[in-house]
Motif scaffolding. Structure first.
Motif, mmCIF file in Angstrom:
data_model
loop_
_atom_site.group_PDB
_atom_site.id
_atom_site.type_symbol
_atom_site.label_atom_id
_atom_site.label_comp_id
_atom_site.label_asym_id
_atom_site.label_seq_id
_atom_site.Cartn_x
_atom_site.Cartn_y
_atom_site.Cartn_z
ATOM 1 N N THR A 44 89.351 -10.715 -32.928
ATOM 2 C CA THR A 44 88.945 -10.433 -34.450
ATOM 3 C C THR A 44 87.536 -10.596 -34.798
ATOM 4 O O THR A 44 86.907 -11.005 -33.938
ATOM 5 C CB THR A 44 89.869 -11.460 -35.117
ATOM 6 O OG1 THR A 44 89.203 -12.781 -34.763
ATOM 7 C CG2 THR A 44 91.135 -11.684 -34.593
ATOM 8 N N ASN A 45 87.185 -10.286 -36.073
ATOM 9 C CA ASN A 45 85.913 -10.625 -36.433
ATOM 10 C C ASN A 45 85.685 -12.120 -37.211
ATOM 11 O O ASN A 45 84.626 -12.435 -37.398
ATOM 12 C CB ASN A 45 85.604 -9.634 -37.477
ATOM 13 C CG ASN A 45 85.603 -8.073 -37.088
ATOM 14 O OD1 ASN A 45 85.103 -7.865 -35.827
ATOM 15 N ND2 ASN A 45 86.062 -7.316 -37.599
ATOM 16 N N ASP A 46 86.709 -12.842 -36.910
ATOM 17 C CA ASP A 46 86.862 -14.277 -37.489
ATOM 18 C C ASP A 46 86.109 -15.237 -36.357
ATOM 19 O O ASP A 46 86.487 -15.244 -35.375
ATOM 20 C CB ASP A 46 88.149 -14.577 -37.495
ATOM 21 C CG ASP A 46 88.276 -16.219 -38.341
ATOM 22 O OD1 ASP A 46 87.198 -16.733 -38.190
ATOM 23 O OD2 ASP A 46 89.176 -16.313 -38.842
ATOM 24 N N LYS A 49 88.025 -17.804 -34.613
ATOM 25 C CA LYS A 49 89.245 -17.164 -33.669
ATOM 26 C C LYS A 49 88.375 -16.776 -32.385
ATOM 27 O O LYS A 49 88.256 -15.626 -32.606
ATOM 28 C CB LYS A 49 90.117 -16.316 -34.362
ATOM 29 C CG LYS A 49 91.025 -16.954 -35.284
ATOM 30 C CD LYS A 49 92.120 -16.068 -35.920
ATOM 31 C CE LYS A 49 93.002 -16.539 -36.952
ATOM 32 N NZ LYS A 49 92.255 -17.197 -38.050
ATOM 33 N N GLY A 79 95.482 -13.628 -36.085
ATOM 34 C CA GLY A 79 94.790 -12.474 -35.666
ATOM 35 C C GLY A 79 95.461 -11.248 -36.041
ATOM 36 O O GLY A 79 94.962 -10.094 -36.154
ATOM 37 N N THR A 80 96.614 -11.366 -35.617
ATOM 38 C CA THR A 80 97.548 -10.116 -35.760
ATOM 39 C C THR A 80 97.273 -9.777 -37.233
ATOM 40 O O THR A 80 97.310 -8.288 -37.750
ATOM 41 C CB THR A 80 98.777 -10.432 -35.413
ATOM 42 O OG1 THR A 80 99.470 -11.225 -35.959
ATOM 43 C CG2 THR A 80 98.973 -10.131 -33.818
ATOM 44 N N GLN A 82 94.889 -10.130 -39.248
ATOM 45 C CA GLN A 82 93.724 -9.428 -39.424
ATOM 46 C C GLN A 82 93.492 -8.191 -38.690
ATOM 47 O O GLN A 82 92.877 -7.177 -39.524
ATOM 48 C CB GLN A 82 92.632 -10.376 -38.832
ATOM 49 C CG GLN A 82 92.193 -11.623 -39.576
ATOM 50 C CD GLN A 82 91.232 -12.511 -38.891
ATOM 51 O OE1 GLN A 82 90.178 -12.112 -38.446
ATOM 52 N NE2 GLN A 82 91.265 -13.986 -39.261
ATOM 53 N N PHE A 83 94.265 -7.652 -37.703
ATOM 54 C CA PHE A 83 94.171 -6.655 -37.231
ATOM 55 C C PHE A 83 95.098 -5.634 -38.264
ATOM 56 O O PHE A 83 94.584 -4.212 -38.179
ATOM 57 C CB PHE A 83 95.112 -6.442 -36.011
ATOM 58 C CG PHE A 83 94.476 -7.052 -34.690
ATOM 59 C CD1 PHE A 83 93.154 -7.600 -34.792
ATOM 60 C CD2 PHE A 83 95.109 -7.760 -33.868
ATOM 61 C CE1 PHE A 83 92.734 -8.450 -33.808
ATOM 62 C CE2 PHE A 83 94.860 -8.713 -32.670
ATOM 63 C CZ PHE A 83 93.407 -8.991 -32.810
ATOM 64 N N ILE A 92 86.815 -2.545 -33.690
ATOM 65 C CA ILE A 92 87.183 -3.572 -33.240
ATOM 66 C C ILE A 92 86.974 -3.933 -31.673
ATOM 67 O O ILE A 92 86.921 -2.941 -31.020
ATOM 68 C CB ILE A 92 89.091 -3.493 -33.214
ATOM 69 C CG1 ILE A 92 89.348 -4.738 -32.612
ATOM 70 C CG2 ILE A 92 89.611 -2.379 -32.499
ATOM 71 C CD1 ILE A 92 90.982 -4.984 -33.102
#
Length: 261
Positions: A44-46, A49, A79-80, A82-83, A92
């Protein structure tokens, strides 16, 4: 073995197939060497995480360097989730392909079961497309009438559906579908939740059928270094010298008699 490096993949498309189930095509060099049953680690871009999410490969287009992943959003701020918000031309970070995949050569000239349950359904699609067996029987289990990927399966073998609520096909699970339709096979490939795989392993043992199962497990590194995703094995692992196998590195696909589940 070449070191796996993080790659920035381009999102080509994304759509929702069913409630909480998303399909994403990405442009990636990982497609060139990918095999049915392998997975990719998606980041993710977080910044909060750090660990990637392991997502099974659903379809492979090697010629056009494309991979398809079909995944379930597991909750808010995950995460999912965010995807699922990524759109065409977004990027990604991924690593892959990872894991060992299904041994396709074992099915040549045989009648095969390709069995998937829940979010273990998507990796069965590329498997069914690439198997060169006498007869491909695809048995897939869902919660309800949202039978995502069913039409794609029908283009690649004989399809039998089980649903927990009985809305489509056999009421029950994949084993109920086998019994109701009087099916048999010489080899089994399966991916899904542990209770399903446990039942399939027992069925294969009782009927003396060669069986390969893809285990689902939470993973951290995805490359076998952290030992966070181990399962009990019949033989000692050369890496840790205990009766364990690393699902991400030694699997996720195992001969059913190799592992305890």
């Amino acid at each position: 073995m070449a070191k796996m490096e993080k790659e920035q993949a381009q999102v080509l498309s994304q759509e929702m197939l069913a409630a909480g189930i998303y399909s994403m095509w990405i442009k990636t060099k990982a497609s060139k060497n990918a095999k049915p049953g392998q997975f990719i680690s998606m980041y993710t871009n977080d910044a909060g995480k750090l660990l990637p999410r392991p997502i099974s490969i659903c379809e492979i287009d090697r010629e056009n360097e494309k991979l398809r992943v079909v995944y379930r959003v597991t909750g808010e701020n995950t995460g999912t989730e965010q995807f699922s918000k990524l759109k065409e031309n977004d990027t990604i970070d991924i690593v892959g392909p990872l894991g060992n995949g299904f041994p396709l050569e074992k099915a040549v000239g045989k009648k095969a079961f390709c069995m998937g349950g829940g979010i273990g359904v998507p990796p069965i699609l590329q498997l069914a497309k690439e198997l060169k067996c006498e007869k491909t029987q695809i048995i897939v289990g869902y919660r309800d009438e949202q039978t995502f990927l069913k039409e794609e399966f029908e283009a690649n073998g004989e399809v039998y559906v089980a649903t927990e609520d009985g809305s489509v096909g056999t009421k029950g699970n994949v084993m109920d579908a086998i019994r109701e339709n009087g099916l048999d096979a010489d080899i089994i490939y399966a991916c899904g939740p542990t209770p399903m795989l446990r039942a399939i392993k027992a069925y294969a043992s009782e009927n003396n059928i060669e069986c390969y199962i893809s285990l689902e497990e939470r993973m951290a590194c995805g490359i076998g270094a952290c030992l966070a995703c181990v399962c009990k094995s019949k033989d000692k692992d050369a890496h840790s010298n205990v009766h364990n196998k690393r699902i991400c590195k030694d699997g996720p696909v195992f001969l059913s008699t190799e592992v305890e589940i």
